[in-house]
Design an enzyme around this catalytic site. Structure first.
Site, PDB file in Angstrom:
ATOM      1  N   CYS A   5       1.172  -1.178   0.202  1.00 47.47           N
ATOM      2  CA  CYS A   5       0.199  -0.390   0.026  1.00 47.47           C
ATOM      3  C   CYS A   5       0.844   1.468   0.197  1.00 47.47           C
ATOM      4  O   CYS A   5       0.467   2.222  -0.705  1.00 47.47           O
ATOM      5  CB  CYS A   5      -0.760   0.180   1.186  1.00 47.47           C
ATOM      6  SG  CYS A   5      -2.260  -1.042   0.922  1.00 47.47           S
ATOM      7  N   CYS A  31      14.015   8.002  -6.169  1.00 44.82           N
ATOM      8  CA  CYS A  31      12.559   7.537  -6.292  1.00 44.82           C
ATOM      9  C   CYS A  31      12.119   8.174  -4.698  1.00 44.82           C
ATOM     10  O   CYS A  31      12.713   8.682  -4.182  1.00 44.82           O
ATOM     11  CB  CYS A  31      12.596   6.219  -6.802  1.00 44.82           C
ATOM     12  SG  CYS A  31      13.406   5.308  -5.162  1.00 44.82           S
TER      13      CYS A  31
END
Length: 455
Positions: A241, A413
């Protein structure tokens, strides 16, 4: 005997037919009455066997709206719920709504196992937790909410991880298990232990705006998780998630559906005769839809529930089955890059401050994340959707035209995982001055700029 005319004979026949219909109606009514009395007697016997203790007046008022639903099962069904014990593994996005509705429905005892603590990032979907309880154990936070919701329910907490060392002892106490986890290794462990103990599992999963649920090992005649997935998924295919994102109501709907299936199981809606293996799938976008698919039955070749099972209780308990190795894992301690191709956020910050060398910063997060926040001057090349799928000899088409293979490139990232893969791909394509920024933007926020948003 006086001869009857044709008309009189027809009248006599009609009279006899009417009398026959009346007798049939009386007999049928008597049969219905007999069956009804037998049913009431049987239900009373069942009710007494389920729970001799009557419901209190407050319980009648609290649960009355569900008891009057014909398919629920009336008072006897409510007593079945009150005498049931269930275990919920995980008090997160799936477990939160499931726990709330099952507690409200009047389950007698609910166990919660979760060793995680409440974080602010959980609150948009894990609705059983409150802002005031951030930092405490999720199982204890859930218990507080549940006791406020329904004081008639006993709540037992296990602030620990489910492992091969405690799984049998914990699960054996309960009638049914809800698998609300998000890790394949734990799913396989729950499955194997429940099969070996003869427990039914209500299993759910959810990510982004989609979810699914199923019932496993129903009454030891339904298929188990290994029947569906004898081989574990590739670690690289698993998205959490935190990486993939999640819409609260979407995963919440799956959790609510898990609660409904649990109630149906405990009150006797399903039987060995009418149960059919299924997978219910929910998608929120573009239009909401719930589809149910018929699944294959129990597999005779299954290693844990098949005709010749290979997995035993002893094997699980003594660690002969390594669930982590079986499911695979990404070794973060051994990155795919040599040290010379990596720099820390402190080193990159010093480079920015010195302005001594021109460079290009490539942010390889998905477009949606790049739009949330980014470092000034960075360019976005979506690693999952675009960059990872591009052939090495075509990478130059993705980069700005003025970039050459001799230029200095830095890759970042969110957490520092995809950036390693992207940097390795750039190096393979000949961009030998590409470097990965260790820890990504999350580390940048922690160590360099506390005002940079973490999400």
């Amino acid at each position: 005997m006086t001869d009857l005319s044709k008309e009189e004979l027809l009248q006599r026949i009609q009279q006899l037919e009417n009398e026959n219909e009346q007798l049939k109606a009386v007999a049928l009514q008597s049969l219905h009455t007999l069956r009804y009395n037998q049913s009431c007697s049987h239900s009373l016997q069942q009710s007494n066997s389920v729970n001799e203790e009557p419901l209190s007046l407050e319980e009648f008022k609290r649960y009355g709206r569900q008891m009057i639903v014909p398919k629920f099962g009336s008072l006897n069904a409510q007593k079945k719920l009150r005498s049931s014990k269930i275990l919920v593994v995980g008090a997160g996005g799936l477990g939160s709504p499931a726990l709330q509705y099952l507690c409200a429905a009047g389950i007698g005892e609910i166990g919660i196992i979760d060793d995680d603590t409440v974080d602010v990032s959980n609150l948009h979907r894990q609705i059983i937790h409150k802002s005031s309880l951030v930092g405490i154990l999720k199982c204890e936070s859930a218990k507080q909410s549940m006791k406020d919701l329904n004081p008639f329910v006993k709540v037992e907490t296990y602030p620990e991880r489910l492992t091969v060392f405690n799984a049998f002892e914990i699960i054996d106490k309960y009638d049914l298990v809800l698998d609300c986890t998000d890790h394949p290794a734990v799913r396989y462990l729950i499955n194997d232990v429940c099969v070996l103990l003869g427990k039914t599992i209500v299993s759910g999963s959810g990510l982004r705006a989609e979810g699914q649920l199923t019932i496993l090992n129903y009454d030891q005649v339904g298929p188990c998780y290994r029947c569906f997935y004898p081989q574990a998924p590739e670690p690289s295919s698993i998205t959490s998630c935190s990486d993939g994102g999640v819409i609260g109501p979407a995963i919440g709907l799956v959790g609510v559906a898990m609660a409904m299936e649990t109630i149906k199981l405990l009150t006797g809606t399903y039987t060995r005769e009418n149960f059919t293996p299924f997978l219910a799938s929910y998608s929120a976008y573009p239009l909401q839809q719930m589809k149910t698919f018929k699944m294959r039955p129990k597999q005779s070749s299954c290693k844990v529930c098949g005709d010749r099972p290979e997995i035993t209780k002893e094997m699980v308990e003594n660690g002969s089955i390594d669930y982590v190795s079986f499911c695979g894992h990404i070794d973060e301690k051994n990155p795919p890059l040599q040290k010379k191709y990596r720099i820390t956020v402190q080193e990159y910050s010093s480079l920015l401050n010195s302005q001594s060398r021109e460079h290009t910063l490539i942010d390889v997060r998905p477009k949606e994340q790049f739009e949330i926040t980014n470092l000034p001057g960075s360019i976005n090349l979506d690693w999952p959707l675009v960059f990872s799928k591009c052939d090495n000899d075509k990478i130059d088409l993705l980069l700005p035209q003025d970039i050459t293979k001799a230029d200095q490139l830095y890759v970042i990232c969110r957490f520092g995982n995809d950036s390693q893969l992207a940097t390795a791909k750039l190096i393979e394509a000949g961009y030998l001055n590409a470097k990965d920024i260790i820890g990504g933007l999350n580390k940048w926020s922690e160590d360099i700029d506390a005002a940079f948003p973490k999400y």
